[in-house]
Design a protein around this motif. Structure first.
Motif, PDB file in Angstrom:
ATOM      1  N   UNK A   1      37.514  33.494  38.453  1.00 45.72           N
ATOM      2  CA  UNK A   1      36.077  33.448  38.704  1.00 45.72           C
ATOM      3  C   UNK A   1      35.776  32.737  40.022  1.00 45.72           C
ATOM      4  N   UNK A   2      34.909  33.343  40.781  1.00 46.70           N
ATOM      5  CA  UNK A   2      34.426  32.765  42.032  1.00 46.70           C
ATOM      6  C   UNK A   2      33.850  31.370  41.770  1.00 46.70           C
ATOM      7  N   UNK A   3      34.418  30.353  42.421  1.00 45.15           N
ATOM      8  CA  UNK A   3      33.887  29.004  42.307  1.00 45.15           C
ATOM      9  C   UNK A   3      34.331  28.238  41.081  1.00 45.15           C
ATOM     10  N   UNK A   4      35.103  28.885  40.181  1.00 43.51           N
ATOM     11  CA  UNK A   4      35.538  28.200  38.958  1.00 43.51           C
ATOM     12  C   UNK A   4      37.029  28.332  38.704  1.00 43.51           C
ATOM     13  N   UNK A   5      37.669  29.360  39.270  1.00 43.37           N
ATOM     14  CA  UNK A   5      39.104  29.554  39.061  1.00 43.37           C
ATOM     15  C   UNK A   5      39.391  30.386  37.826  1.00 43.37           C
ATOM     16  N   UNK A   6      40.580  30.196  37.259  1.00 40.59           N
ATOM     17  CA  UNK A   6      40.959  30.927  36.047  1.00 40.59           C
ATOM     18  C   UNK A   6      40.128  30.409  34.886  1.00 40.59           C
ATOM     19  N   UNK A   7      39.477  31.321  34.196  1.00 36.13           N
ATOM     20  CA  UNK A   7      38.730  30.963  32.996  1.00 36.13           C
ATOM     21  C   UNK A   7      39.224  31.825  31.839  1.00 36.13           C
ATOM     22  N   UNK A   8      38.946  31.371  30.619  1.00 37.42           N
ATOM     23  CA  UNK A   8      39.432  32.073  29.436  1.00 37.42           C
ATOM     24  C   UNK A   8      38.642  33.338  29.133  1.00 37.42           C
ATOM     25  N   UNK A   9      37.480  33.443  29.734  1.00 34.16           N
ATOM     26  CA  UNK A   9      36.663  34.640  29.525  1.00 34.16           C
ATOM     27  C   UNK A   9      35.617  34.720  30.617  1.00 34.16           C
ATOM     28  N   UNK A  10      35.197  35.925  30.936  1.00 37.57           N
ATOM     29  CA  UNK A  10      34.117  36.155  31.899  1.00 37.57           C
ATOM     30  C   UNK A  10      33.343  37.370  31.423  1.00 37.57           C
ATOM     31  N   UNK A  11      32.103  37.161  30.988  1.00 35.29           N
ATOM     32  CA  UNK A  11      31.308  38.258  30.448  1.00 35.29           C
ATOM     33  C   UNK A  11      30.980  39.317  31.478  1.00 35.29           C
ATOM     34  N   UNK A  12      30.530  38.888  32.659  1.00 37.04           N
ATOM     35  CA  UNK A  12      30.237  39.875  33.696  1.00 37.04           C
ATOM     36  C   UNK A  12      31.517  40.568  34.156  1.00 37.04           C
ATOM     37  N   UNK A  13      32.632  39.829  34.154  1.00 39.36           N
ATOM     38  CA  UNK A  13      33.912  40.439  34.513  1.00 39.36           C
ATOM     39  C   UNK A  13      34.332  41.507  33.529  1.00 39.36           C
ATOM     40  N   UNK A  14      34.077  41.273  32.243  1.00 41.09           N
ATOM     41  CA  UNK A  14      34.373  42.287  31.232  1.00 41.09           C
ATOM     42  C   UNK A  14      33.507  43.525  31.441  1.00 41.09           C
ATOM     43  N   UNK A  15      32.228  43.302  31.775  1.00 41.44           N
ATOM     44  CA  UNK A  15      31.330  44.433  32.057  1.00 41.44           C
ATOM     45  C   UNK A  15      31.813  45.217  33.267  1.00 41.44           C
ATOM     46  N   UNK A  16      32.154  44.505  34.333  1.00 47.67           N
ATOM     47  CA  UNK A  16      32.632  45.157  35.550  1.00 47.67           C
ATOM     48  C   UNK A  16      33.916  45.938  35.294  1.00 47.67           C
ATOM     49  N   UNK A  17      34.797  45.384  34.469  1.00 50.35           N
ATOM     50  CA  UNK A  17      36.059  46.049  34.162  1.00 50.35           C
ATOM     51  C   UNK A  17      35.831  47.370  33.442  1.00 50.35           C
ATOM     52  N   UNK A  18      34.966  47.360  32.428  1.00 50.14           N
ATOM     53  CA  UNK A  18      34.682  48.599  31.696  1.00 50.14           C
ATOM     54  C   UNK A  18      34.080  49.641  32.622  1.00 50.14           C
ATOM     55  N   UNK A  19      33.099  49.237  33.430  1.00 43.00           N
ATOM     56  CA  UNK A  19      32.429  50.187  34.326  1.00 43.00           C
ATOM     57  C   UNK A  19      33.411  50.744  35.355  1.00 43.00           C
TER      58      UNK A  19
END
Length: 283
Positions: free
Chosen positions: A209-227
């Protein structure tokens, strides 16, 4: 700036993507970048991936302001949206609420077994909307780094690039993530996902995640991945995205909106004492 008295907070997480939530609707919360970084330090402060400030809004039930643990402000956070929606629904007794953010207006509703569904709006694909520093086809960028190439690019309230790989676990995310985040191609930096398509209805994804590093989950990242997967013909329009912290259900529906469903968990509540901020004062 720092608060003059004790500051109440709620600690929450969405699949391990964790937040400190502050309520600024009655009184402003005057925290500058140094104060946010101290609060986000997992040894000297409470620790979080993002700090969420709930503010008053004229067009929604609340405005959600989002700061990363490095102090930078960002537009959107899907896991946090579920958490704030859960708080607002608990507060109002309603089963649907609206949230305004820098990334856009969101509608959320209660689901079964404590889950929350958030309408994340319509994804954007134009290179200027990501944004990129030059014109490029965002279905598969003419871009490679560290042996990984042709990611999809999507803006779902914030910017993402999604690399499709044979084995997401094998990616050296701690090394390559920050390198891609700060690449000149991405003038506002970028969230970075590495996705392994297991089946049309199941995708394993890891995130920097931008500005946070490795995180255990990213909701917008999951959305972007599906799309991004749908645009490449790799996925159905509804699938489970398996994150380090657990699964999210993502649907890119016929109305062109992306719907994210998952848990929102309150961990504990407390107060930050006024003395905590003494470390920020000059000697």
């Amino acid at each position: 700036m720092t608060p003059q008295g004790a500051l109440p907070f709620v600690k929450m997480h969405g699949l391990g993507n964790d937040f400190v939530v502050l309520d600024a609707r009655a009184h402003p919360v005057p925290l500058d970048n140094a104060a946010i970084r101290l609060l986000g330090d997992r040894r000297r402060g409470i620790g979080f991936d993002q700090m969420i400030t709930i503010e008053r809004s004229d067009k929604a039930d609340a405005f959600m302001r989002i700061h990363n643990s490095d102090g930078s402000e960002v537009e959107s956070c899907g896991n946090a949206a579920r958490c704030i929606a859960a708080l607002l629904m608990q507060e109002t007794g309603r089963d649907a609420v609206s949230i305004d953010t820098l990334g856009g207006w969101l509608q959320a509703r209660a689901g079964a077994q404590g889950r929350v569904t958030v309408d994340m709006g319509e994804p954007r694909f134009d290179w200027q909307a990501i944004p990129l520093s030059r014109a490029m086809d965002t279905v598969a960028l003419d871009y490679s780094h560290g042996g990984y190439s042709q990611p999809g690019a999507v803006n779902v309230g914030n910017p993402h690039v999604v690399f499709f790989v044979a084995d997401a676990e094998a990616v050296p995310l701690d090394r390559i993530g920050p390198e891609i985040e700060h690449d000149p191609l991405f003038p506002q930096r970028i969230n970075v996902e590495f996705a392994q398509v297991i089946s049309p209805e199941c995708i394993r994804m890891r995130v920097w995640e931008r500005g946070a590093g490795i995180t255990r989950a990213c909701g917008t990242g999951a959305c972007a991945t599906l799309v991004a997967a749908v645009r490449r013909g790799l996925s159905a329009r509804k699938a489970e995205i398996l994150l380090d912290g657990g699964p999210l259900t993502i649907e890119w529906a016929a109305d062109n909106h992306v719907y994210m469903t998952g848990p929102a968990t309150e961990a504990f509540r407390g107060e930050i004492p006024a003395s905590f901020w003494a470390a920020l004062q000059p000697a």
